[in-house]
Write a protein that holds these residues in place. Sequence first.
Motif, short mmCIF file in Angstrom:
data_model
loop_
_atom_site.label_atom_id
_atom_site.label_comp_id
_atom_site.label_asym_id
_atom_site.label_seq_id
_atom_site.Cartn_x
_atom_site.Cartn_y
_atom_site.Cartn_z
N LEU A 9 0.97 -1.17 -0.06
CA LEU A 9 -0.18 -0.04 0.06
C LEU A 9 0.93 1.22 0.01
O LEU A 9 1.98 1.38 0.60
N GLU A 10 0.41 2.17 -0.63
CA GLU A 10 0.87 3.55 -0.64
C GLU A 10 -0.08 4.47 0.15
O GLU A 10 -1.30 4.64 -0.56
N VAL A 11 -0.12 4.91 1.16
CA VAL A 11 -0.99 5.79 2.07
C VAL A 11 -0.40 7.27 2.01
O VAL A 11 0.41 7.57 2.27
N ARG A 194 -6.17 8.47 2.20
CA ARG A 194 -6.62 7.76 1.15
C ARG A 194 -5.24 6.80 0.54
O ARG A 194 -4.11 7.13 1.02
N CYS A 195 -5.53 5.60 -0.23
CA CYS A 195 -4.53 5.10 -0.38
C CYS A 195 -4.38 4.48 -1.84
O CYS A 195 -5.65 4.33 -2.59
N ASP A 196 -3.53 4.14 -2.33
CA ASP A 196 -3.32 3.45 -3.54
C ASP A 196 -2.77 1.91 -3.26
O ASP A 196 -1.90 1.56 -2.37
N THR A 213 -0.71 -4.43 -10.29
CA THR A 213 -1.49 -3.41 -10.85
C THR A 213 -1.79 -2.59 -9.56
O THR A 213 -1.34 -2.89 -8.62
N GLU A 214 -1.68 -1.16 -10.06
CA GLU A 214 -1.98 -0.09 -8.96
C GLU A 214 -3.34 0.49 -9.05
O GLU A 214 -3.50 0.88 -9.97
N ILE A 215 -4.10 0.20 -7.93
CA ILE A 215 -5.50 0.85 -7.89
C ILE A 215 -5.18 2.05 -7.22
O ILE A 215 -4.91 2.19 -6.10
N LYS A 216 -5.73 3.29 -8.08
CA LYS A 216 -5.33 4.56 -7.08
C LYS A 216 -6.68 5.19 -6.41
O LYS A 216 -7.73 4.62 -6.75
N ASN A 217 -6.03 5.91 -5.35
CA ASN A 217 -7.18 6.76 -4.80
C ASN A 217 -8.46 6.23 -4.02
O ASN A 217 -9.41 6.51 -4.53
N LEU A 218 -8.26 5.17 -3.53
CA LEU A 218 -9.18 4.57 -2.79
C LEU A 218 -9.29 5.40 -1.31
O LEU A 218 -8.37 5.44 -0.56
N ASN A 219 -10.71 5.77 -1.11
CA ASN A 219 -10.83 6.58 0.03
C ASN A 219 -11.90 6.04 1.13
O ASN A 219 -12.28 6.90 2.06
N SER A 220 -12.04 4.68 1.25
CA SER A 220 -12.89 4.16 2.29
C SER A 220 -12.69 2.66 2.38
O SER A 220 -12.10 2.23 1.19
N ARG A 250 -4.85 1.53 -12.37
CA ARG A 250 -6.20 1.23 -12.73
C ARG A 250 -7.02 1.99 -11.68
O ARG A 250 -6.53 2.44 -10.53
N LEU A 251 -8.21 2.06 -11.94
CA LEU A 251 -9.21 2.90 -11.32
C LEU A 251 -10.34 2.01 -10.71
O LEU A 251 -10.83 0.95 -11.41
#
Length: 481
Positions: A9-11, A194-196, A213-220, A250-251
């Motif tokens: 994770l990247e937080v 928020r985290c990737d 893969t990296e899923i961007k900008n998850l905020n919950s 990815r989004l």
Amino acid sequence: MQWETVIGLEVHVQLSTQSKIFSGSSTAFGAEANTQADAVDLAMPGTLPVANQQAFLSAIMFGLAVDAEIEKRSVFERKNYFYPDLPKGYQTTQLEKPIVGPGHIDISTEEEGKSKRVRIHHAHLEEDAGKSLHEDFHGMSGIDLNRAGTPLIEIVSEPDMSTASEAIEFLKKVHAIVTYLGISDGDMSQGSLRCDANVSIRPVGQQELGTRTEIKNLNSFRFIEKAIHVEVQRQIELIEDGGTVTQETRLYDADKNETRSMRSKEEANDYRYFPCPDLLPVIVEQQTIDNLRAAMPELPEQKNQRFQDAFGLSAYDASILTESRNVADYFEATSEHCKDAKLAANWVMGELSGYLNKNDLNIEDSPVDPTQLAELISRIKDNTISGKIAKQVFEAMCNKEGSADQIIEAKGLKQVSDSGAIEAMVDKVIADSPDQVAQYQAADPDKRKKLIGYFVGQIMKASKGQANPGQVNQVLAKKLN
Ligand code: ADP
Ligand code: MG
């Protein structure tokens, strides 16, 4: 084939400093668009950034909390890219020399009592970008630069997590640490945390990592969990169908519950990173680190242990109660007032959090404060009311009908402990239930324990729950045996 999931994770955590990381503009949330970005945030020619000392102190506190090395000489770099919400054309960040070096966070796992160590690769300071607004602009986008230059720490984990729930546990720990330290409000709904999620799979037993893969900008927490699940599923199906995973960004689309390709993965050298010529390397003195270490508040882990040691709480209860500092404080205040930690824990985790969840309230906004809840608990302890009636009183307290004592008085809810009255009720139920009495008396002691429930139930019903259950049991046993 059996697959294993690997997650790193990247937080991003927004620091709650008064002003931005390189300018004096306010970081307050919710202001009118574009009222909180100044010439420095826009990198107007001739302006120069000044690093915010508090942002460094906050990052160092985080580093100390996760047992990390603090970098005595850290360097800001420019990460160059074009995006409408980045008028500078580069983000000022740290790459080679981040302020926080390797550390770790221990998370609890599904196996009761077992924890797992997640290594932290590093944490660095950087500025946030502005926001693109896609609604209300009729085919165009609006840009709000209030967030541009807000200080962030980005915490980069090693790929040490292997389930979505471990990822959530890790995030909850990060959330707890930054809010205990008071360096962030941790408000996910406002984007403060928020985290990737970097996700890959590999055959069970294989050492080498799969392509991620990296899923961007998850905020919950909920979206993170769902996004990881669908992405893992997608990768498994892809590989089992003979395809390969492409390294890409990815989004997550919550409406469709799917991830979609956003762009192919860029490499660090695509960004032409170079040390920012406008900012000197930041030198941190040992004295600063020592002072911060000495002033560290009690952290979630320590509080958790203390709750177990001092209050005799289970590891599970302690971990729930220390997830948030406000909940921990509330519990501790309640327990102090009613002098019964176990009951206080049960009420905070049970009735109170049930009520708060149902009404979408934070514990700071609870209609019942710790002293008031403690008073209610005390009335259970001194046998004024039963636990069951207490729930009724609690509901009335939430509706602001008064204090526990006032409600008990006004509604006539005092428990009946008058032995004469209880004996009369017992006699009546025995007289009314000859069949059950005969069955009871014919049964062996084990069975009797079950059968007595019928009589207790009848009496509780007749007394509207107000008969003292201990006494009822006692008198019943005496009369029936
Ligand atoms: P970049 O800087 O290009 O984003 P890093 O190697 O620094 O890449 O890794 C970023 C994040 O991705 C880290 O949190 C790391 O743990 C995670 N990561 C790296 N490789 C994998 C992998 N194969 N599977 C899952 N996560 C990974
Ligand atoms: Mg990355």
